[in-house]
Write a protein that holds these residues in place. Structure first.
Motif, PDB file in Angstrom:
ATOM      1  N   THR A 133     -29.262 -16.034 -69.363  1.00  0.00           N
ATOM      2  CA  THR A 133     -28.183 -16.533 -70.223  1.00  0.00           C
ATOM      3  C   THR A 133     -28.469 -16.268 -71.700  1.00  0.00           C
ATOM      4  OG1 THR A 133     -29.316 -18.646 -70.196  1.00  0.00           O
ATOM      5  CG2 THR A 133     -27.439 -18.412 -68.701  1.00  0.00           C
ATOM      6  N   THR A 134     -29.708 -16.572 -72.109  1.00  0.00           N
ATOM      7  CA  THR A 134     -30.033 -16.444 -73.525  1.00  0.00           C
ATOM      8  C   THR A 134     -30.113 -14.967 -73.934  1.00  0.00           C
ATOM      9  OG1 THR A 134     -31.308 -18.455 -73.182  1.00  0.00           O
ATOM     10  CG2 THR A 134     -31.488 -17.458 -75.330  1.00  0.00           C
ATOM     11  N   ALA A 135     -30.563 -14.103 -72.996  1.00  0.00           N
ATOM     12  CA  ALA A 135     -30.595 -12.665 -73.298  1.00  0.00           C
ATOM     13  C   ALA A 135     -29.163 -12.154 -73.479  1.00  0.00           C
ATOM     14  CB  ALA A 135     -31.290 -11.903 -72.178  1.00  0.00           C
ATOM     15  N   SER A 136     -28.251 -12.635 -72.644  1.00  0.00           N
ATOM     16  CA  SER A 136     -26.845 -12.237 -72.756  1.00  0.00           C
ATOM     17  C   SER A 136     -26.289 -12.650 -74.119  1.00  0.00           C
ATOM     18  CB  SER A 136     -26.047 -12.910 -71.617  1.00  0.00           C
ATOM     19  OG  SER A 136     -24.692 -12.995 -71.930  1.00  0.00           O
ATOM     20  N   ALA A 137     -26.506 -13.919 -74.486  1.00  0.00           N
ATOM     21  CA  ALA A 137     -25.965 -14.419 -75.763  1.00  0.00           C
ATOM     22  C   ALA A 137     -26.619 -13.709 -76.957  1.00  0.00           C
ATOM     23  CB  ALA A 137     -26.159 -15.930 -75.855  1.00  0.00           C
ATOM     24  N   SER A 138     -27.925 -13.412 -76.862  1.00  0.00           N
ATOM     25  CA  SER A 138     -28.619 -12.736 -77.968  1.00  0.00           C
ATOM     26  C   SER A 138     -28.014 -11.347 -78.187  1.00  0.00           C
ATOM     27  CB  SER A 138     -30.113 -12.564 -77.663  1.00  0.00           C
ATOM     28  OG  SER A 138     -30.696 -13.798 -77.392  1.00  0.00           O
ATOM     29  N   VAL A 160     -24.612 -12.185 -65.389  1.00  0.00           N
ATOM     30  CA  VAL A 160     -24.146 -12.823 -66.627  1.00  0.00           C
ATOM     31  C   VAL A 160     -23.455 -11.733 -67.445  1.00  0.00           C
ATOM     32  CG1 VAL A 160     -25.938 -14.613 -66.832  1.00  0.00           C
ATOM     33  CG2 VAL A 160     -26.357 -12.333 -67.777  1.00  0.00           C
ATOM     34  N   LEU A 161     -22.698 -12.130 -68.448  1.00  0.00           N
ATOM     35  CA  LEU A 161     -22.011 -11.135 -69.291  1.00  0.00           C
ATOM     36  C   LEU A 161     -23.041 -10.240 -69.992  1.00  0.00           C
ATOM     37  CD1 LEU A 161     -19.015 -11.708 -71.580  1.00  0.00           C
ATOM     38  CD2 LEU A 161     -21.122 -10.891 -72.622  1.00  0.00           C
ATOM     39  N   LEU A 184     -16.375 -16.386 -77.284  1.00  0.00           N
ATOM     40  CA  LEU A 184     -15.784 -15.102 -76.910  1.00  0.00           C
ATOM     41  C   LEU A 184     -16.644 -14.343 -75.894  1.00  0.00           C
ATOM     42  CD1 LEU A 184     -13.146 -13.830 -77.751  1.00  0.00           C
ATOM     43  CD2 LEU A 184     -14.303 -12.682 -79.623  1.00  0.00           C
ATOM     44  N   PHE A 185     -17.936 -14.632 -75.880  1.00  0.00           N
ATOM     45  CA  PHE A 185     -18.843 -13.907 -74.971  1.00  0.00           C
ATOM     46  C   PHE A 185     -19.668 -14.896 -74.167  1.00  0.00           C
ATOM     47  CE2 PHE A 185     -17.760 -11.355 -78.560  1.00  0.00           C
ATOM     48  CZ  PHE A 185     -17.315 -10.191 -77.945  1.00  0.00           C
ATOM     49  N   THR A 186     -18.984 -15.849 -73.573  1.00  0.00           N
ATOM     50  CA  THR A 186     -19.695 -16.896 -72.837  1.00  0.00           C
ATOM     51  C   THR A 186     -20.479 -16.249 -71.677  1.00  0.00           C
ATOM     52  OG1 THR A 186     -19.371 -19.147 -72.078  1.00  0.00           O
ATOM     53  CG2 THR A 186     -17.813 -17.540 -71.207  1.00  0.00           C
ATOM     54  N   PRO A 187     -21.809 -16.501 -71.588  1.00  0.00           N
ATOM     55  CA  PRO A 187     -22.604 -15.762 -70.603  1.00  0.00           C
ATOM     56  C   PRO A 187     -22.242 -16.045 -69.149  1.00  0.00           C
ATOM     57  CG  PRO A 187     -24.032 -16.706 -72.298  1.00  0.00           C
ATOM     58  CD  PRO A 187     -22.675 -17.289 -72.514  1.00  0.00           C
ATOM     59  N   ILE A 188     -21.906 -17.309 -68.835  1.00  0.00           N
ATOM     60  CA  ILE A 188     -21.673 -17.677 -67.430  1.00  0.00           C
ATOM     61  C   ILE A 188     -20.177 -17.841 -67.175  1.00  0.00           C
ATOM     62  CG2 ILE A 188     -22.098 -19.480 -65.711  1.00  0.00           C
ATOM     63  CD1 ILE A 188     -24.685 -20.084 -66.951  1.00  0.00           C
ATOM     64  N   SER A 189     -19.692 -17.266 -66.066  1.00  0.00           N
ATOM     65  CA  SER A 189     -18.249 -17.342 -65.781  1.00  0.00           C
ATOM     66  C   SER A 189     -17.785 -18.751 -65.438  1.00  0.00           C
ATOM     67  CB  SER A 189     -17.899 -16.460 -64.590  1.00  0.00           C
ATOM     68  OG  SER A 189     -18.288 -15.164 -64.842  1.00  0.00           O
ATOM     69  N   ALA A 199     -33.819   4.396 -81.097  1.00  0.00           N
ATOM     70  CA  ALA A 199     -32.936   3.232 -80.934  1.00  0.00           C
ATOM     71  C   ALA A 199     -33.461   2.329 -79.815  1.00  0.00           C
ATOM     72  CB  ALA A 199     -31.532   3.715 -80.597  1.00  0.00           C
ATOM     73  N   ILE A 200     -33.121   1.064 -79.921  1.00  0.00           N
ATOM     74  CA  ILE A 200     -33.565   0.069 -78.942  1.00  0.00           C
ATOM     75  C   ILE A 200     -32.405  -0.219 -77.989  1.00  0.00           C
ATOM     76  CG2 ILE A 200     -34.153  -2.402 -78.768  1.00  0.00           C
ATOM     77  CD1 ILE A 200     -36.447  -0.880 -79.926  1.00  0.00           C
ATOM     78  N   ASN A 201     -32.715  -0.365 -76.694  1.00  0.00           N
ATOM     79  CA  ASN A 201     -31.713  -0.861 -75.759  1.00  0.00           C
ATOM     80  C   ASN A 201     -31.747  -2.392 -75.879  1.00  0.00           C
ATOM     81  OD1 ASN A 201     -30.504  -2.026 -73.481  1.00  0.00           O
ATOM     82  ND2 ASN A 201     -30.886  -0.213 -72.235  1.00  0.00           N
ATOM     83  N   VAL A 202     -30.807  -2.913 -76.644  1.00  0.00           N
ATOM     84  CA  VAL A 202     -30.895  -4.322 -77.043  1.00  0.00           C
ATOM     85  C   VAL A 202     -30.889  -5.274 -75.844  1.00  0.00           C
ATOM     86  CG1 VAL A 202     -29.732  -6.179 -78.289  1.00  0.00           C
ATOM     87  CG2 VAL A 202     -29.953  -3.948 -79.333  1.00  0.00           C
ATOM     88  N   TYR A 203     -30.031  -5.007 -74.867  1.00  0.00           N
ATOM     89  CA  TYR A 203     -29.952  -5.959 -73.750  1.00  0.00           C
ATOM     90  C   TYR A 203     -31.278  -6.003 -72.986  1.00  0.00           C
ATOM     91  CZ  TYR A 203     -28.357  -8.406 -69.586  1.00  0.00           C
ATOM     92  OH  TYR A 203     -28.227  -9.314 -68.559  1.00  0.00           O
TER      93      TYR A 203
END
Ligand code: HEM
Length: 459
Positions: free
Chosen positions: A247-252, A426-427, A311-316, A125-129
């Motif tokens: 940010t983009t890694a969080s959203a991906s 980031v989220l 729903l999963f906005t990366p930046i607060s 399995a891959i650690n996606v984040y």
């Protein structure tokens, strides 16, 4: 306001989104606290946020926490104010123009195809984040900036970069072993590495078939009559990598998690791609198959990305300092105080969204358009004169990722339950997100040597 010096920083780091929501419930949409070494007023709600964002340069001015300011550097777009900010945005906007995005698109598609092929061929399995961070870092370094840093050095740079990002939001206490000191050390190493890469790139212009963002940045600064110094180039590139990477890694990661949780959404996406002749089976690792106009015709894909970003906005939120005393929601906001406008909490409490906690891409469909009433209810990319410069690039990246996932990959959660989410810097999922990927057609999983190297511990 919490304890002396550290204020409520500990509570904020431990409680995640509960920090903001519990205090909002107790004190209302505007309340004061003490975070990262300074007193701070946190603001929620579309009307309040509108006043902050539209008040830039006269009511408020950008001011990130001291650690963020010092680590990113003074020459960045996000730290500059007034005319300097306006001019910087003009210079930087060229690297996010329609033509620029069109020219990056084939390269982005290739990097993503290559990465998914590698994930699918990986026995475990891959650690996606973690892998999404590597992917977006690679995208920023190779595609956006056009650096040809050897794989080994890139792996080292990535590790230093992680240390940098982890400490961007830290107490500004410069002591041995403090997070802030580790951040400063990481910045120094990165600046050295970036200077080397920029010098090498400026000397060697052969073998390039497109203009990357660094080329465009240098060109654009000359056109605006102010050639950038080496320090400005280093700060500019560091900011671009920082802004693009975390940010983009969080959203991906959130995108992959939602496609896993909602197979019907994935199937509907596949149907749309099929109807537009875009769904492919991964047999052709050639670049250049996607174009911007093809992607902009995909309405459902657009809704899915918008919903992930809601729903999963990366930046607060974003930080400002008050230039003159003003009133907000019945409270006086005194000159000199710091303010943070909240993106996540504003979206989470927006009355325009029906069943606000439900993942429902169709809320953005033409028939429903829940975001049409008041643009400050939905602001994953901020708003006003400081709206995210890279938002079209970020959305492009996420759309290509979704197209390639739908086309070439089957994927399953490798753990019994979905991971918990944390919000700083980031989220992201607390323990990454463990997923097993399979190619749709295993015969077609040819891995390029570069990708094999990439999965083996480096970037
Ligand atoms: C999903 C990905 C992204 C999200 C959620 C995001 C979000 C944001 C937000 C909320 C702001 C405004 C902060 C404020 O009000 O102070 C911002 C600013 C900015 N973003 Fe992004 N961003 C993303 C990707 C990118 C990318 C890919 C780039 C460039 C490569 C980028 C470059 C910038 C820059 C330069 C600013 C500063 C703008 C200014 O101060 O005028 N961002 N971003």
């Amino acid at each position: 306001m919490g304890f002396p010096l550290i204020g409520e920083t500990g509570h904020w780091l431990l409680q995640g989104s509960g920090f903001q929501s519990s205090r909002r419930e107790k004190y209302g949409n505007v309340f004061k606290t003490h975070l990262l070494g300074r007193p701070l007023i946190r603001v929620t709600g579309a009307e309040n946020v509108r006043k902050i964002l539209m008040g830039e340069h006269h009511l408020v001015s950008t001011e990130w926490p001291r650690s963020t300011r010092m680590l990113l550097g003074p020459n960045t777009v996000s730290n500059s104010i007034g005319d300097i900010h306006r001019n910087k945005r003009k210079v930087f906007s060229k690297i996010f123009s329609h033509e620029a995005l069109e020219s990056y698109l084939p390269k982005i598609q290739l990097v993503i195809q290559d990465t998914l092929r590698a994930w699918s061929s990986h026995p475990e399995a891959i650690n996606v984040y973690q892998e999404a961070q590597k992917l977006t870092f690679r995208m920023a370094i190779r595609v956006l900036l056009g650096f040809s840093i050897p794989e080994e050095d890139l792996g080292h740079l990535f590790e230093v970069y992680q240390q940098f990002v982890e400490n961007v939001f830290s107490l500004p206490v410069d002591l041995p072993f403090s997070g802030y000191r580790r951040g400063i050390q990481a910045r120094q190493i990165l600046q050295k590495g970036l200077e080397k890469a920029i010098r090498e790139k400026l000397q060697c212009t052969q073998g390039k078939d497109y203009s990357d963002a660094l080329d465009l940045l240098i060109e654009s600064s000359k056109e605006h009559g102010k050639e950038m110094t080496m320090q400005e180039l280093k700060d500019g590139t560091l900011e671009l990598i920082f802004a693009a990477y975390a940010t983009t890694a969080s959203a991906s990661t959130s995108l992959i998690m939602q496609l896993l949780k909602h197979p019907t959404v994935l199937e509907k996406l596949r149907e749309e791609l099929r109807a537009h002749g875009i769904l492919h089976s991964g047999g052709c690792p050639c670049e250049g198959t996607l174009r911007l106009d093809m992607l902009s015709g995909l309405r459902y894909l657009d809704c899915v990305i918008k919903e992930v970003m809601r729903l999963f906005t990366p930046i607060s939120g974003g930080y400002r300092t008050v230039l003159q005393t003003f009133e907000l929601d019945g409270f006086q906001i005194p000159k000199g105080w710091s303010v943070m406008y909240s993106i996540r909490d504003t979206q989470d409490t927006a009355p325009v969204f029906k069943d606000v906690n439900v993942f429902d891409p169709d809320r953005f469909s033409q028939a429903r358009s829940e975001d049409k009433d008041g643009r400050f209810h939905y602001l994953p990319f901020g708003g006003g004169v400081r709206t995210c410069l890279g938002k079209h690039l970020a959305k492009l990246f996420l759309k290509v990722l979704a197209v390639e996932l739908a086309s070439t990959s089957r994927f399953e959660l490798a753990t019994r339950t979905f991971p918990r989410i944390t919000l700083v810097p980031v989220l992201h999922p607390v323990d990454g997100l463990s997923v097993k990927f399979f190619g749709l057609d295993s015969n077609q999983n040819k891995i390029l040597p570069e990708t094999e190297a990439m999965l083996s511990a480096t970037v």
